[in-house]
Design an enzyme around this catalytic site. Structure first.
Site, short mmCIF file in Angstrom:
data_model
loop_
_atom_site.label_atom_id
_atom_site.label_comp_id
_atom_site.label_asym_id
_atom_site.label_seq_id
_atom_site.Cartn_x
_atom_site.Cartn_y
_atom_site.Cartn_z
N CYS A 138 0.80 -1.23 0.00
CA CYS A 138 0.00 0.00 0.00
C CYS A 138 0.83 1.27 0.00
O CYS A 138 0.26 2.37 -0.07
CB CYS A 138 -0.94 0.01 1.20
SG CYS A 138 -2.10 -1.38 1.21
N CYS A 458 0.49 2.65 6.40
CA CYS A 458 0.89 1.27 6.68
C CYS A 458 0.86 0.49 5.38
O CYS A 458 0.31 0.94 4.38
CB CYS A 458 -0.05 0.64 7.69
SG CYS A 458 -1.76 0.51 7.10
#
Length: 474
Positions: A138, A458
């Protein structure tokens, strides 16, 4: 609710001693996540002697859409091409001025594994312009941006376009390994007898497809499952998660209607209408959200479809230059990109705690404190994940026992935090989110009169990223 969470924690598969100990502690964070009074912030610039100033000239993204909607018949490079063309249209930067193009993506289309190159050619860039693709879950477009930043800082380039793309509407689905091996061997067979012999060995189970999963290879655990355990470990209730998700959607709707989402560029989808806005922003009510069943840990989990980011299609692009080059070309930059860090931690129990570990490191690197930061843009994978990070950041006990720090860094005040919505509402095309975070921070700094923004995210694999964005002098 407390007893339900305790029961959930006891019954979660592979629940750890770490989670059990942490859930039993009283973390020093109020239910409203209120931060201490903000101290007067420094107005110093973060420019460093002998180091090039690198600026964001502009950043755009095509609308982020729920997978299976208007982009469903396209390919990833189509979306990336549209973002590149949107950037070119908005900036009028000559294509031949761009020295390099870097794109991030997570689930690669086999036919266009170097999606940066295919998108660049499709957008009309010269075939002499190098382009490559990076992946870091991500934070893939974060990696693309910092790769470009490094190229400029090293003097290899003056102008870099970075971006990210994801198309969850059409992810690669493979034959089983047995079938793949058979087909590859069949392709090499020279005689009819050899081919018939191989075909005769095919069994019905060979035809079972291998579907991609949003799961950790090292732990075989889905990210949603990890988010559920993380929320339980930090005693984040279902109500808190639903309230936060509702906040995200409400703020995103307000920003959309108020014309604040300046990075969005319209995209004329071939054979369909022009898409001009994100379609996942849907404020509901706590009553309606409360009716949904747990999506991952059943029946006592707290993560649901309503408090999770949804599978999203989208692409982004950002124009980076040395300050000297930008000014020479007549551009007024939006922001400086300053210090950044990447972190890694346990991919099982601390999979989604990247912002907690990255934030204090990037602040210390930049010589700033939390009080110096005017806007925070954190990636919202799940409401439970973001709230767990805020509680972890505000816990002396967690800082001392897991981060090797003497004291907590403190939680960002909510009045500065994701005030134009976040990934829960705007959407999360895995590889494209980082660029959205950075350009949103720049726009918020200009709109709200601040100087420093902190972007954090994250990533799968137990990794994270944080960067300081400094507003360009107005």
């Amino acid at each position: 609710m407390t007893s339900m969470l305790s029961h959930a924690l006891r019954n979660l598969p592979a629940s750890s001693a770490w989670a059990a100990r942490l859930s039993a502690r009283s973390l020093s964070c109020s239910s409203q996540l209120q931060a201490a009074a903000v101290q007067p912030k420094s107005k110093k610039t973060l420019a460093k002697s002998g180091v090039k100033n690198i600026v964001v000239v502009e950043g755009v993204r095509i609308p982020f859409l729920q997978s299976g909607t208007s982009y469903a018949d396209l390919m990833p490079h189509d979306l990336a091409r549209a973002a590149l063309q949107g950037l070119l249209n908005r900036t009028s930067v000559p294509r031949d001025v761009v020295d390099y193009i870097v794109y991030g993506t997570v689930i690669q289309e086999v036919k266009t594994s170097n999606v940066a190159r295919e998108a660049a050619l499709g957008a009309g860039f010269s075939d002499k312009t190098p382009a490559h693709t990076v992946t870091m879950a991500c934070i893939s477009s974060n990696q693309a941006m910092t790769t470009g930043l490094g190229m400029i800082a090293a003097g290899q380039c003056d102008v870099v376009v970075a971006g990210g793309v994801e198309l969850m509407s059409d992810v690669p689905i493979r034959h089983s390994r047995k079938m793949r091996k058979t087909l590859l061997t069949l392709n090499r067979a020279k005689t009819l007898g050899q081919k018939l012999s191989l075909i005769s060995k095919i069994r019905p189970d060979y035809f079972a497809p291998e579907l991609p999963a949003v799961a950790e290879f090292s732990t075989s655990e889905t990210m949603g499952h990890s988010a559920d355990r993380l929320a339980a470990a930090f005693a984040v209730s279902r109500l808190e998660q639903d309230e936060y998700a509702l906040r995200s959607h409400t703020l995103a709707k307000k920003a959309q209607e108020g014309g604040l989402l300046l990075d969005v560029v319209p995209f004329k989808v071939p054979g369909k209408d022009t898409v001009s806005k994100d379609n996942g922003i849907r404020p509901s009510s706590l009553e309606q959200m409360g009716k949904l069943k747990p999506a991952f840990v059943k029946p006592f989990g707290t993560v649901t479809a309503a408090n999770s980011s949804f599978l999203t299609d989208g692409a982004s692009a950002i124009l980076l230059m040395s300050e000297e080059k930008a000014l020479a070309m007549g551009y007024k930059p939006k922001a400086y990109l300053r210090d950044f860090v990447y972190v890694s931690q346990d991919p099982k129990d601390q999979l989604l705690l990247g912002p907690t570990y990255a934030t204090p490191k990037v602040l210390e690197k930049a010589g700033l404190t939390m009080a110096d930061i005017d806007v925070f843009e954190f990636h919202e994978a799940f409401a439970g994940q973001i709230l767990a990070n805020l509680k972890a950041m505000d816990s002396d006990w967690f800082a001392q026992n897991y981060m090797g720090r003497k004291s907590k860094v403190g939680a960002p005040p909510l009045e500065k935090f994701n005030t134009w919505g976040g990934s829960l509402s705007l959407g999360h095309p895995f590889g494209a989110t980082g660029c959205r975070l950075v350009i949103t921070a720049a726009h918020r700094l200009k709109k709200e009169g601040g100087q420093y923004g902190l972007v954090a995210a994250c990533a799968a694999g137990g990794q994270g990223h944080a960067m300081i964005v400094e507003l360009y002098p107005q």
